[in-house]
Design an enzyme around this catalytic site. Structure first.
Site, short mmCIF file in Angstrom:
data_model
loop_
_atom_site.label_atom_id
_atom_site.label_comp_id
_atom_site.label_asym_id
_atom_site.label_seq_id
_atom_site.Cartn_x
_atom_site.Cartn_y
_atom_site.Cartn_z
N SER A 42 -5.62 -10.43 -5.33
CA SER A 42 -5.70 -9.98 -6.72
C SER A 42 -5.97 -11.12 -7.69
O SER A 42 -6.52 -10.88 -8.77
CB SER A 42 -4.40 -9.28 -7.11
N HIS A 246 0.19 -11.85 -13.14
CA HIS A 246 -1.21 -12.15 -12.82
C HIS A 246 -1.89 -12.78 -14.04
O HIS A 246 -1.47 -12.56 -15.18
CB HIS A 246 -1.96 -10.88 -12.43
#
Length: 264
Positions: A42, A246
């Site tokens: 990711s 993230h």
């Protein structure tokens, strides 16, 4: 961005001389960037950066592979990185575009194998003691099991793309220690999370070097932009939850892209 200057062969020199008699030869011709394949998890697909393609992999138009491709116009570009990917997923699902003509490969992988998402959930929901225990489990996995998993992936990349330059990208520190965080996990837990990130980077860098690959350390570019810094390039807890911890679009363009530029 690195420009690659055209290196003329003997045939090209003869052609150039022939054309120059008519004044038709271009000066300082530039060669296109090599074929590029972006693999990984990711952090490479761009989860957290928004503007996603359709599908479950959450490939973002703001992810560093997309940004590098747009800036360098490679001969071809394949983007197979996928949210949630582990080393086994790279081996099973992402290597198809690699071949003898591939000139550049980028990858970030290993965080999901080590269970970072589960560790962060434990830290947020279950308190310091459970957090420290779960982080130590992740660190033990990184030390004892992950090296062999990375070797499998790196061996497969080299076998399928023998002529490629391989850029292995690491992971940032999640937290700025002694930073401006009034809520969330404890400082001791933040220290443990960052220490696990250091372990992951150290192991990844060593395995990459032993395969002749280039390691890109993003901890320096993210310095001053961690969670608790006041100028975060990483999400804290978000809705949807999968974007938590993230990089933002700024983290992809300011944290990852310059590192890939430096080694591609």
């Amino acid at each position: 961005m690195k420009l690659r200057r055209w290196a003329p062969t003997a045939t090209a020199v003869i052609a150039f001389l022939g054309l120059s008699l008519t004044g038709a030869a271009p000066a300082n011709a530039e060669e296109a960037a090599p074929s590029y394949v972006a693999l990984g998890d990711s952090y490479s697909s761009g989860v957290g950066a928004g503007d996603y393609e359709s599908g479950d992999c959450k490939r973002s138009a703001n992810a560093y592979p997309k940004l590098w491709s747009a800036a360098n116009s490679p001969a071809s570009f394949d983007f197979t990185a996928c949210s949630g990917a582990r080393t086994s997923d790279v081996l099973a699902n992402q290597l198809g575009p690699l071949n003898d003509a591939t000139g550049l490969v980028s990858i970030s992988i290993g965080g999901n194998d080590a269970g970072f998402a589960d560790a962060m959930q434990t830290c947020v929901l279950q308190g310091e003691s459970a957090c420290l225990t779960r982080i130590q489990e992740a660190r033990d996995y990184i030390a004892n099991t992950l090296p062999g998993k990375l070797d499998e992936v790196y061996d497969a990349i080299r076998a399928k793309a023998p002529n490629a330059k391989v850029a292995v990208l690491g992971y940032p520190h999640i937290y700025k220690l002694q930073g401006d965080c009034s809520v969330g996990i404890s400082e001791k837990s933040r220290e443990a999370v960052n220490a696990a990130s250091d372990d992951l980077n150290d192991v990844t860098a060593k395995r990459a070097a032993d395969h002749g690959f280039s390691f890109g350390d993003v901890r320096s570019t993210f310095a001053g932009h961690e969670i608790c810094s006041g100028d975060e390039w990483l999400h804290s807890v978000t809705i949807p939850v999968d974007e938590s911890y993230h990089p933002t679009a700024a983290g992809q363009s300011g944290g990852y892209l310059p590192v890939l530029d430096g080694i591609a």
